[in-house]
Design a protein around this motif. Structure first.
Motif, PDB file in Angstrom:
ATOM      1  N   SER A   1       0.835  -1.199   0.000  1.00  0.00           N
ATOM      2  CA  SER A   1       0.000   0.000   0.000  1.00  0.00           C
ATOM      3  C   SER A   1       0.870   1.249   0.000  1.00  0.00           C
ATOM      4  CB  SER A   1      -0.939   0.010   1.221  1.00  0.00           C
ATOM      5  OG  SER A   1      -0.216  -0.147   2.420  1.00  0.00           O
TER       6      SER A   1
ATOM      7  N   GLN B   1       0.556   5.831  -0.030  1.00  0.00           N
ATOM      8  CA  GLN B   1      -0.311   6.978   0.167  1.00  0.00           C
ATOM      9  C   GLN B   1       0.148   8.122  -0.731  1.00  0.00           C
ATOM     10  OE1 GLN B   1      -0.153   8.130   4.280  1.00  0.00           O
ATOM     11  NE2 GLN B   1       2.079   8.094   4.390  1.00  0.00           N
TER      12      GLN B   1
ATOM     13  N   ASN C   1      -5.098   6.595   0.070  1.00  0.00           N
ATOM     14  CA  ASN C   1      -4.268   5.398   0.142  1.00  0.00           C
ATOM     15  C   ASN C   1      -4.585   4.467  -1.013  1.00  0.00           C
ATOM     16  OD1 ASN C   1      -2.817   5.949   2.580  1.00  0.00           O
ATOM     17  ND2 ASN C   1      -4.677   5.472   3.733  1.00  0.00           N
TER      18      ASN C   1
ATOM     19  N   LYS D   1      -4.251   0.676  -2.124  1.00  0.00           N
ATOM     20  CA  LYS D   1      -4.027  -0.637  -1.526  1.00  0.00           C
ATOM     21  C   LYS D   1      -3.787  -1.686  -2.611  1.00  0.00           C
ATOM     22  CE  LYS D   1      -7.119   0.717   2.246  1.00  0.00           C
ATOM     23  NZ  LYS D   1      -8.364   0.423   2.971  1.00  0.00           N
ATOM     24  N   SER D   2      -3.570  -2.926  -2.195  1.00  0.00           N
ATOM     25  CA  SER D   2      -3.301  -4.008  -3.145  1.00  0.00           C
ATOM     26  C   SER D   2      -4.412  -4.097  -4.181  1.00  0.00           C
ATOM     27  CB  SER D   2      -3.191  -5.347  -2.404  1.00  0.00           C
ATOM     28  OG  SER D   2      -2.092  -5.348  -1.530  1.00  0.00           O
TER      29      SER D   2
ATOM     30  N   TRP E   1      -5.284  -1.820  -6.317  1.00  0.00           N
ATOM     31  CA  TRP E   1      -5.843  -0.517  -6.702  1.00  0.00           C
ATOM     32  C   TRP E   1      -5.094   0.076  -7.889  1.00  0.00           C
ATOM     33  CZ3 TRP E   1      -8.604   3.366  -3.228  1.00  0.00           C
ATOM     34  CH2 TRP E   1      -9.400   2.714  -2.289  1.00  0.00           C
TER      35      TRP E   1
ATOM     36  N   SER F   1       2.754   3.501   2.769  1.00  0.00           N
ATOM     37  CA  SER F   1       1.691   3.734   3.740  1.00  0.00           C
ATOM     38  C   SER F   1       2.257   3.726   5.162  1.00  0.00           C
ATOM     39  CB  SER F   1       0.614   2.664   3.616  1.00  0.00           C
ATOM     40  OG  SER F   1       1.136   1.400   3.998  1.00  0.00           O
TER      41      SER F   1
END
Length: 333
Positions: free
Chosen positions: A99, A101, A111, A113-114, A116, A133
């Motif tokens: 992840s 940010q 953020n 994440k996995s 995304w 992150s």
């Protein structure tokens, strides 16, 4: 009798003509060479493989592709890309695992994440920060992903910046009937499914994952330029089945379909990116991609004068990056 012979002759001609049309419509794309992506340090000092934009030049409309990771960080070691500008193109960040940010000078933050995807149209310009992150900084963890740079046509280079942050569950994933191939559709179409992300120009961006021995053929419009990058495993690219391993890339030749096959002993995960070429002059200077040197100079002037803005907390992010670099050095990573 003569009429029957004529009809028979016409039928034979029609069959031949139909076969010719079929072969034209399904002309197989091959790959030009197979090149191993060079590795280099980017951002605050993280290691990337650069399949496009390094040893292999730009593939219009794509300026660059960076593959970061897979890397496993201990607490406090992860390094990102603190505050930096962009103008004149789009950055597409795709997180495979981990992840990050992001923040920018327009006040956007969030953020990733996995799984995304963030499709950022920099347009007229932003200052952007992409950092690990808080969770990875505190606890450590694995980080892997991609950043693709997509050029903007001259008429769009100074449009207002725009973000499309798309969570994993909203990105279509299509599967072949035998279940051996899955395609994540970031842009374009595959297996009857269509991407939810909007693009300025027609683009295909697919993450294709094949089980050992599986074979997959993808339609690719003839007007598109493109490339294929093996980011995990090993396989064979094109109908002539050129061998490619993790970290290797090939440029697509002309045609209307492209085939990839996984090796019998391993999965094969590839990025297939293709799009309509802009056919415009490209002048790049670091994070600025414009059409003329004058425009590059103006972009640099605007950045230095503060016209692209700034993000509160920049000193803390640079300090965090330096501390992570020192920690990696001390721990011998």
């Amino acid at each position: 009798m003569l009429t029957i012979l004529k009809r028979h002759s016409l039928m034979k001609q029609l069959v031949v003509f139909t076969r010719m049309l079929s072969s034209v419509k399904t002309m197989e794309r091959k790959v030009v060479d197979i090149i191993t992506a060079p590795q280099q340090y980017e951002g605050g000092g993280f290691l990337v493989r650069r399949p496009i934009g390094g040893k292999l030049p730009q593939v219009d409309p794509f300026v660059l592709l960076d593959h970061f990771g897979p890397a496993v960080f201990k607490p406090g070691e992860a390094i990102g890309a603190p505050d930096h500008p962009h103008r004149g193109f789009e950055t597409v960040s795709y997180i495979i695992e981990g992840s990050m940010q992001h923040k920018d000078s327009l006040g956007n933050k969030g953020n990733l994440k996995s799984g995304w995807v963030q499709w950022m149209t920099a347009g007229s310009g932003v200052v952007h920060s992409e950092m690990p992150s808080d969770d990875i900084m505190k606890n450590g963890g694995k980080l892997e992903g991609f950043q693709l740079w997509v050029n903007l046509p001259a008429k769009d280079k100074m449009i207002a910046p725009r973000y499309q942050d798309t969570p994993n569950e909203k990105i279509p994933v299509a599967t072949t009937p035998d279940g051996k191939v899955k395609v994540k559709i970031i842009a374009g179409k595959s297996l009857g499914a269509e991407a939810v992300i909007e693009t300025r120009t027609p683009i295909m961006y697919l993450d294709i994952r094949l089980q050992p021995g599986a074979r997959f053929t993808q339609d690719v419009p003839e007007s598109y330029n493109g490339f294929v990058y093996v980011w995990k495993g090993a396989g064979y690219l094109g109908n002539d089945e050129k061998t490619a391993n993790m970290g290797q890339v090939g440029i697509l030749t002309s045609g209307s379909v492209f085939t990839v096959k996984a090796a019998d002993f391993a999965d094969c995960h590839v990025i297939l990116a293709a799009g309509v070429p802009l056919k415009e002059p490209v002048v790049q200077h670091g994070p600025f991609v414009m059409n003329t040197e004058t425009e590059i100079q103006q972009a640099m002037k605007d950045y230095r004068s503060g016209k692209l803005g700034s993000i509160p907390g920049s000193e803390e992010r640079f300090a965090q990056t330096e501390a992570a670099k020192q920690k990696q050095h001390i721990s011998g990573t």
